[in-house]
Motif scaffolding. Structure first.
Motif, PDB file in Angstrom:
ATOM      1  N   LYS A  34     -76.998-124.053  20.524  1.00 31.86           N
ATOM      2  CA  LYS A  34     -78.393-124.487  20.492  1.00 31.86           C
ATOM      3  C   LYS A  34     -79.321-123.365  20.952  1.00 31.86           C
ATOM      4  O   LYS A  34     -80.393-123.168  20.373  1.00 31.86           O
ATOM      5  N   LEU A  35     -78.907-122.632  21.985  1.00 35.59           N
ATOM      6  CA  LEU A  35     -79.719-121.509  22.465  1.00 35.59           C
ATOM      7  C   LEU A  35     -79.830-120.419  21.399  1.00 35.59           C
ATOM      8  O   LEU A  35     -80.880-119.770  21.274  1.00 35.59           O
ATOM      9  N   HIS A  36     -78.776-120.220  20.660  1.00 35.59           N
ATOM     10  CA  HIS A  36     -78.786-119.217  19.592  1.00 35.59           C
ATOM     11  C   HIS A  36     -79.731-119.634  18.454  1.00 35.59           C
ATOM     12  O   HIS A  36     -80.379-118.786  17.832  1.00 35.59           O
ATOM     13  N   GLU A  37     -79.816-120.928  18.194  1.00 40.04           N
ATOM     14  CA  GLU A  37     -80.641-121.435  17.100  1.00 40.04           C
ATOM     15  C   GLU A  37     -82.133-121.441  17.424  1.00 40.04           C
ATOM     16  O   GLU A  37     -82.969-121.344  16.513  1.00 40.04           O
ATOM     17  N   LYS A  42     -87.683-121.706  16.124  1.00 41.30           N
ATOM     18  CA  LYS A  42     -88.900-121.910  16.911  1.00 41.30           C
ATOM     19  C   LYS A  42     -90.191-121.671  16.107  1.00 41.30           C
ATOM     20  O   LYS A  42     -91.109-122.509  16.163  1.00 41.30           O
ATOM     21  N   PRO A  43     -90.292-120.571  15.360  1.00 38.07           N
ATOM     22  CA  PRO A  43     -91.562-120.380  14.628  1.00 38.07           C
ATOM     23  C   PRO A  43     -91.881-121.537  13.676  1.00 38.07           C
ATOM     24  O   PRO A  43     -93.022-122.011  13.636  1.00 38.07           O
ATOM     25  N   THR A  44     -90.884-121.990  12.944  1.00 40.88           N
ATOM     26  CA  THR A  44     -91.115-123.075  11.986  1.00 40.88           C
ATOM     27  C   THR A  44     -91.417-124.377  12.713  1.00 40.88           C
ATOM     28  O   THR A  44     -92.373-125.097  12.362  1.00 40.88           O
ATOM     29  N   GLU A  45     -90.614-124.705  13.711  1.00 33.25           N
ATOM     30  CA  GLU A  45     -90.787-125.966  14.437  1.00 33.25           C
ATOM     31  C   GLU A  45     -92.128-126.016  15.163  1.00 33.25           C
ATOM     32  O   GLU A  45     -92.814-127.044  15.146  1.00 33.25           O
ATOM     33  N   SER A  46     -92.522-124.916  15.824  1.00 32.82           N
ATOM     34  CA  SER A  46     -93.799-124.923  16.557  1.00 32.82           C
ATOM     35  C   SER A  46     -94.984-124.975  15.584  1.00 32.82           C
ATOM     36  O   SER A  46     -95.975-125.666  15.841  1.00 32.82           O
ATOM     37  N   ALA A  47     -94.867-124.271  14.446  1.00 36.33           N
ATOM     38  CA  ALA A  47     -95.944-124.309  13.449  1.00 36.33           C
ATOM     39  C   ALA A  47     -96.061-125.712  12.857  1.00 36.33           C
ATOM     40  O   ALA A  47     -97.178-126.223  12.664  1.00 36.33           O
ATOM     41  N   PHE A  48     -94.943-126.336  12.598  1.00 31.96           N
ATOM     42  CA  PHE A  48     -94.943-127.693  12.045  1.00 31.96           C
ATOM     43  C   PHE A  48     -95.536-128.669  13.051  1.00 31.96           C
ATOM     44  O   PHE A  48     -96.381-129.516  12.686  1.00 31.96           O
ATOM     45  N   GLY A  53    -100.144-132.091  14.588  1.00 31.75           N
ATOM     46  CA  GLY A  53    -100.902-132.533  15.755  1.00 31.75           C
ATOM     47  C   GLY A  53    -100.050-133.022  16.922  1.00 31.75           C
ATOM     48  O   GLY A  53    -100.504-133.846  17.701  1.00 31.75           O
ATOM     49  N   THR A  54     -98.819-132.526  17.038  1.00 32.64           N
ATOM     50  CA  THR A  54     -97.974-132.897  18.186  1.00 32.64           C
ATOM     51  C   THR A  54     -97.625-131.645  18.980  1.00 32.64           C
ATOM     52  O   THR A  54     -97.829-130.518  18.537  1.00 32.64           O
ATOM     53  N   GLN A  55     -97.091-131.896  20.143  1.00 33.53           N
ATOM     54  CA  GLN A  55     -96.688-130.806  21.026  1.00 33.53           C
ATOM     55  C   GLN A  55     -95.274-130.370  20.654  1.00 33.53           C
ATOM     56  O   GLN A  55     -94.391-131.189  20.456  1.00 33.53           O
ATOM     57  N   TYR A  56     -95.056-129.059  20.563  1.00 30.97           N
ATOM     58  CA  TYR A  56     -93.713-128.531  20.285  1.00 30.97           C
ATOM     59  C   TYR A  56     -92.865-128.671  21.552  1.00 30.97           C
ATOM     60  O   TYR A  56     -93.287-128.282  22.636  1.00 30.97           O
ATOM     61  N   ASP A  57     -91.702-129.274  21.405  1.00 34.38           N
ATOM     62  CA  ASP A  57     -90.781-129.482  22.527  1.00 34.38           C
ATOM     63  C   ASP A  57     -89.828-128.281  22.623  1.00 34.38           C
ATOM     64  O   ASP A  57     -88.813-128.231  21.941  1.00 34.38           O
TER      65      ASP A  57
END
Length: 181
Positions: A34-37, A42-48, A53-57
């Motif tokens: 999971k740490l490797h992934e 992260k860029p895609t998930e945080s941008a999405f 309109g939600t907070q990236y976890d």
């Protein structure tokens, strides 16, 4: 003074700790994966998340803490296994070792059979002992079969059986002493 009952308990503890160590290793593999992934996704998930309109976890800090805890537990368990195995070998090689055999053997099919007192069994002790010696259980040393439930000596004379038993235990202790070093 060391005895088989204590060694059985100690061997059981080593086996349980080894099993737990395998589980920890599996958990650590998952956390590392999971740490490797995270850097890859992260860029895609945080941008999405921002886009909807939600907070990236961001789980990275939590996963790193979990990884550190698992590694600490792994180190602690490894040390415990190493120390308990060394104690097991040390106690097995002790001249004060007490083996709880019933002093009255039975004679059957040209063999002398000794049972453990109170029909006690020592499966963990013999599993660990066999592993350390690199042999399979039950152990056969100098015409003496040593198992978790009984000792069988391939002679018809009780005195000769005692001699062979003492000789086989001495051989096991010498081998363990070599492994200890």
């Amino acid at each position: 003074m060391s005895d088989f009952a204590y060694l059985e308990e100690l061997a059981g503890q080593v086996k349980a700790n080894r099993k737990y160590l395998v589980q920890l290793e599996e958990e650590l593999k998952v956390v590392n994966m999971k740490l490797h992934e995270i850097p890859l996704t992260k860029p895609t998930e945080s941008a999405f998340a921002k886009m909807i309109g939600t907070q990236y976890d961001d789980q990275q800090a939590t996963l790193e803490t979990t990884k550190a805890n698992l590694e600490a537990k792994r180190e602690e368990l490894s040390t415990s296994i190493k120390n308990d195995t060394a104690k097991f070998i040390n106690d097995m090689t002790s001249p004060e070792l007490v083996i709880p055999l019933d002093p009255k053997p039975t004679f059957k099919d040209g063999r002398v059979q000794y049972q453990y007192k109170n029909q006690t069994k020592f499966p963990n002790l013999f599993d660990l002992l066999s592993e350390i010696l690199g042999l399979s259980a039950p152990l056969v040393v100098k015409d003496v079969l040593l198992s978790s439930t009984e000792i069988i000596v391939k002679v018809t004379n009780e005195y000769e059986a005692k001699q062979k038993f003492i000789s086989s235990m001495s051989e096991i202790q010498k081998t363990l002493t070599i492994k200890k070093k």
